[in-house]
Design a protein around this motif. Structure first.
Motif, PDB file in Angstrom:
ATOM      1  N   ASN A   1       9.127   2.751   8.615  1.00 48.47           N
ATOM      2  CA  ASN A   1       9.742   1.474   8.237  1.00 48.47           C
ATOM      3  C   ASN A   1      11.214   1.586   7.875  1.00 48.47           C
ATOM      4  O   ASN A   1      11.832   0.590   7.503  1.00 48.47           O
ATOM      5  CB  ASN A   1       8.994   0.872   7.045  1.00 48.47           C
ATOM      6  CG  ASN A   1       7.622   0.373   7.422  1.00 48.47           C
ATOM      7  OD1 ASN A   1       7.474  -0.623   8.123  1.00 48.47           O
ATOM      8  ND2 ASN A   1       6.585   1.075   6.956  1.00 48.47           N
TER       9      ASN A   1
ATOM     10  N   THR B   1      15.080   1.485   7.921  1.00 52.33           N
ATOM     11  CA  THR B   1      16.043   0.695   8.699  1.00 52.33           C
ATOM     12  C   THR B   1      17.454   1.262   8.609  1.00 52.33           C
ATOM     13  O   THR B   1      18.402   0.663   9.140  1.00 52.33           O
ATOM     14  CB  THR B   1      16.055  -0.761   8.216  1.00 52.33           C
ATOM     15  OG1 THR B   1      16.385  -0.795   6.817  1.00 52.33           O
ATOM     16  CG2 THR B   1      14.697  -1.406   8.432  1.00 52.33           C
TER      17      THR B   1
ATOM     18  N   ALA C   1      13.400  -0.528   2.324  1.00 51.28           N
ATOM     19  CA  ALA C   1      12.041  -0.054   2.578  1.00 51.28           C
ATOM     20  C   ALA C   1      11.816   1.309   1.924  1.00 51.28           C
ATOM     21  O   ALA C   1      10.804   1.541   1.246  1.00 51.28           O
ATOM     22  CB  ALA C   1      11.780   0.023   4.080  1.00 51.28           C
TER      23      ALA C   1
ATOM     24  N   GLU D   1      11.828   1.017  -1.974  1.00 51.11           N
ATOM     25  CA  GLU D   1      10.658   0.328  -2.504  1.00 51.11           C
ATOM     26  C   GLU D   1       9.391   1.176  -2.354  1.00 51.11           C
ATOM     27  O   GLU D   1       8.508   1.149  -3.222  1.00 51.11           O
ATOM     28  CB  GLU D   1      10.487  -1.020  -1.801  1.00 51.11           C
ATOM     29  CG  GLU D   1      11.559  -2.038  -2.193  1.00 51.11           C
ATOM     30  CD  GLU D   1      11.408  -3.350  -1.427  1.00 51.11           C
ATOM     31  OE1 GLU D   1      10.375  -3.510  -0.738  1.00 51.11           O
ATOM     32  OE2 GLU D   1      12.321  -4.202  -1.513  1.00 51.11           O
TER      33      GLU D   1
ATOM     34  N   PHE E   1       6.458  -1.496  -2.289  1.00 47.96           N
ATOM     35  CA  PHE E   1       6.649  -2.013  -0.927  1.00 47.96           C
ATOM     36  C   PHE E   1       5.360  -2.712  -0.503  1.00 47.96           C
ATOM     37  O   PHE E   1       4.284  -2.113  -0.481  1.00 47.96           O
ATOM     38  CB  PHE E   1       6.986  -0.861   0.023  1.00 47.96           C
ATOM     39  CG  PHE E   1       7.430  -1.307   1.383  1.00 47.96           C
ATOM     40  CD1 PHE E   1       8.577  -2.069   1.535  1.00 47.96           C
ATOM     41  CD2 PHE E   1       6.720  -0.963   2.515  1.00 47.96           C
ATOM     42  CE1 PHE E   1       9.005  -2.474   2.790  1.00 47.96           C
ATOM     43  CE2 PHE E   1       7.134  -1.358   3.778  1.00 47.96           C
ATOM     44  CZ  PHE E   1       8.289  -2.125   3.916  1.00 47.96           C
TER      45      PHE E   1
ATOM     46  N   ASP F   1       4.199  -3.759   2.263  1.00 45.38           N
ATOM     47  CA  ASP F   1       3.535  -3.387   3.512  1.00 45.38           C
ATOM     48  C   ASP F   1       3.015  -1.946   3.500  1.00 45.38           C
ATOM     49  O   ASP F   1       2.556  -1.449   4.534  1.00 45.38           O
ATOM     50  CB  ASP F   1       4.499  -3.567   4.692  1.00 45.38           C
ATOM     51  CG  ASP F   1       4.813  -5.036   4.937  1.00 45.38           C
ATOM     52  OD1 ASP F   1       3.878  -5.856   4.782  1.00 45.38           O
ATOM     53  OD2 ASP F   1       5.972  -5.367   5.258  1.00 45.38           O
TER      54      ASP F   1
ATOM     55  N   SER G   1       5.094  -8.178   6.150  1.00 50.89           N
ATOM     56  CA  SER G   1       6.006  -9.128   5.509  1.00 50.89           C
ATOM     57  C   SER G   1       7.461  -8.682   5.638  1.00 50.89           C
ATOM     58  O   SER G   1       8.325  -9.476   6.020  1.00 50.89           O
ATOM     59  CB  SER G   1       5.645  -9.287   4.029  1.00 50.89           C
ATOM     60  OG  SER G   1       4.311  -9.747   3.890  1.00 50.89           O
ATOM     61  N   ASN G   2       7.734  -7.439   5.293  1.00 50.03           N
ATOM     62  CA  ASN G   2       9.114  -6.961   5.286  1.00 50.03           C
ATOM     63  C   ASN G   2       9.347  -5.783   6.222  1.00 50.03           C
ATOM     64  O   ASN G   2      10.461  -5.592   6.705  1.00 50.03           O
ATOM     65  CB  ASN G   2       9.515  -6.531   3.864  1.00 50.03           C
ATOM     66  CG  ASN G   2       9.478  -7.690   2.885  1.00 50.03           C
ATOM     67  OD1 ASN G   2       9.705  -8.833   3.256  1.00 50.03           O
ATOM     68  ND2 ASN G   2       9.184  -7.372   1.622  1.00 50.03           N
ATOM     69  N   GLY G   3       8.337  -4.998   6.469  1.00 46.22           N
ATOM     70  CA  GLY G   3       8.524  -3.765   7.209  1.00 46.22           C
ATOM     71  C   GLY G   3       8.244  -3.889   8.695  1.00 46.22           C
ATOM     72  O   GLY G   3       7.906  -4.960   9.217  1.00 46.22           O
TER      73      GLY G   3
ATOM     74  N   LYS H   1       2.616  -2.137   8.978  1.00 43.67           N
ATOM     75  CA  LYS H   1       1.768  -2.183   7.797  1.00 43.67           C
ATOM     76  C   LYS H   1       1.018  -0.857   7.735  1.00 43.67           C
ATOM     77  O   LYS H   1       0.278  -0.515   8.652  1.00 43.67           O
ATOM     78  CB  LYS H   1       0.770  -3.334   7.920  1.00 43.67           C
ATOM     79  CG  LYS H   1       0.673  -4.208   6.706  1.00 43.67           C
ATOM     80  CD  LYS H   1      -0.273  -5.362   6.954  1.00 43.67           C
ATOM     81  CE  LYS H   1       0.135  -6.531   6.066  1.00 43.67           C
ATOM     82  NZ  LYS H   1      -0.760  -7.670   6.234  1.00 43.67           N
TER      83      LYS H   1
END
Length: 558
Positions: free
Chosen positions: A63, A65, A83, A86, A92, A94, A121-123, A126
């Protein structure tokens, strides 16, 4: 704010920081760099070797970035993007860690799989990490089979367990399995040196070796023990403070024990055990350390270069390897490892430990009769050529008597009774009453038929032209089944060349059956063996100095 434990503050954040699992790191980094990712991984290994740590690094790698937010999946997560930070902080959304020990039912797995259908949701992915997955119920395993085999493209599963044998093969076949190794002692010592140098804590290398051995292959345990040692020492972590904290044995005690064994000094051996008891040392760990030292000595006797010169006990190992024979080193090692479970059965651990040392002294090869707790099969006394007055008066009895035994103070004349130990007697003719004992030993019968033959005595032998009628007495009629009697009669018929009929009568025999004669011979041999043990100088020394006693009935003739 309290400081974090070393095991948490020094948890690896990237694959390059991971220690001791190069085979796993190599496979995972190549897969990430080439984009050839499986959908499920299974990490197995004992506690504290990095299963959860690798799962978190994998989640960050999938995940990440990049610091600028435009990075792609990588084998070197930046640790600076949202990511990565977290996941390190444990928030995090996810990355879901589930403990299968407390969420082991089918409902818990069903709820997890329902959420897996939704996009992250963010990553980018999952990632579901199920720790101690072997704790799931069979129904829970069955519920996740289909999803584990064909999950959505945005879902990755990471399973971890300390007991892969309990995982169904249907689950194993759907995962890539990686077996994490236990950490070797030198690697743990090297890592602890770096950690304590960074923490600005002074230490002794030997102290770190003791901590590494106590960790038993777990880096997390090693760091936790180091935390405890820093608090215990309140300053420099020394070998003395670490041994005091763990209750482990100083090598000096082990070397003293072996020196006492070499000198055959039982009093000093017991003194060492008493001194260890006064210092409240762990006798179980003492046997463990002693067996480890004996293994090094045995290895030095075969491969001298196996002893590393930076070991503090290297010189003593070389010295003891020259003073102990290979047989003694092997025997002492075997006694130490087999005696550890017996400590729980002893009145107390110190007593069990002391008995272990005495056992090593008593059974040391060639130690003044040591090892003579069983009757020797070839005594040094010259063989006796007579077996009693009855034997000298009757030449026929001499032939039938058993082989004479050396130094037999028991003169029981019954030992010279007719006991044909070998089938040398000639077959009796049909007109003569046969020697029943010799005949029963010659017959080619086995099993229950042989037992019946050995438990009988001939009462009457009626020979006629039509055949032979033999009446025998037995004290064990339960052996005289129709089948056994018929087989015994067949054997006699084949022996004499004419039909033989056996009539069984129940009752006590006046003479002696073959079985009774054999039992008497064995009893006399056992009595002779017990007398030889009682007369042994080493046994008498043990009885005098340590109050030892030979357990009645434990001596068996060879």
């Amino acid at each position: 704010m309290t400081a974090l434990a070393l095991a948490r503050s020094w948890r690896p954040k990237t694959f390059s920081e991971l220690v001791g699992q190069d085979h796993v790191v190599k496979a995972l980094t190549h897969a990430l760099d080439q984009g050839r990712l499986h959908h499920a991984w299974l990490f197995t290994g004992t506690r504290g070797v990095g299963k959860t740590t690798i799962a978190r690094i994998m989640a960050k790698a999938l995940n990440c970035t990049g610091a600028d937010g435009s990075g792609k999946m990588t084998s070197e997560p930046c640790g600076k993007c949202p990511a990565c930070m977290e996941i390190d902080a444990g928030r995090f959304v996810d990355y879901i860690e589930m403990d299968a020990a407390s969420n082991r039912g089918v409902d818990d797995i069903a709820a997890l799989l329902e959420k897996a259908a939704y996009a992250p949701s963010n990553g980018r992915y999952k990632v579901y990490m199920i720790d101690e997955v072997h704790m799931l119920t069979n129904h829970a395993f069955n519920a996740m089979l289909k999803t584990l085999e064909e999950p959505p493209e945005h879902v990755k599963f990471i399973l971890a367990t300390t007991d892969p044998q309990k995982i169904p093969v249907t689950i194993l076949s759907r995962c890539l399995q990686f077996n994490l190794k236990q950490m070797p002692v030198p690697l743990i010592v090297e890592h602890l040196e770096k950690v304590l140098a960074a923490e600005k804590v002074e230490c002794e290398v030997n102290a770190l070796r003791v901590l590494a051995k106590a960790a038993q292959g777990s880096m997390r345990d090693a760091l936790s023990l180091t935390d405890q040692a820093i608090a215990y020492a309140a300053g420099k972590v020394t070998e003395e403070s670490v041994r005091g904290m763990l209750g482990t044995l100083d090598d000096a005690y082990l070397i003293r024990i072996l020196d006492c064994l070499i000198a055959k000094d039982g009093a000093s051996l017991l003194a060492v055990a008493n001194e260890m008891g006064e210092r409240s040392m762990s006798f179980s760990l003492a046997l463990q350390d002693l067996s480890s030292l004996l293994q090094k000595i045995a290895a030095a006797q075969v491969v001298p270069e196996s002893v590393l010169e930076d070991w503090p006990e290297a010189a003593e190992i070389h010295r003891l390897a020259g003073q102990l024979t290979k047989e003694e080193a092997q025997l002492f090692y075997q006694i130490t490892i087999t005696s550890r479970p017996d400590l729980s059965l002893a009145p107390d651990e110190q007593t069990g430990f002391a008995m272990t040392l005495l056992r090593m002294l008593a059974f040391r090869p060639g130690s003044n009769g040591g090892g003579s707790s069983a009757a020797p099969s070839a005594p040094s006394a010259p063989p006796v050529n007579t077996v009693g007055p009855a034997a000298s008066a009757n030449p026929a009895t001499k032939v039938a008597a058993p082989t004479p035994r050396a130094s037999a103070p028991v003169s029981a004349p019954a030992a010279a009774a007719p006991v044909p130990s070998a089938p040398t007697a000639p077959a009796a003719s049909s007109a003569e009453r046969p020697d029943w004992h010799s005949l029963m030993r010659q017959l080619p019968v086995k099993g229950l038929v042989q037992q019946l033959a050995f438990q009988t005595e001939l009462q009457d032998w009626n020979d006629s032209a039509a055949g032979v009628r033999a009446t025998v007495m037995t004290p064990m009629p339960q052996l005289a089944s129709e089948a056994s009697v018929a087989r015994l009669a067949d054997a006699l018929t084949a022996h004499f060349g004419k039909p033989v009929k056996i009539v069984i009568e129940k009752g006590e025999v006046e003479g002696k059956t073959v079985a009774k004669v054999d039992a008497q011979i064995h009893q006399e041999k056992r009595m002779n063996a017990e007398q030889m043990i009682a007369a042994d100088p080493f046994i008498q020394q043990l009885e005098k100095e340590f109050g030892a006693k030979v357990v009645g009935g434990s001596v068996k003739p060879l």
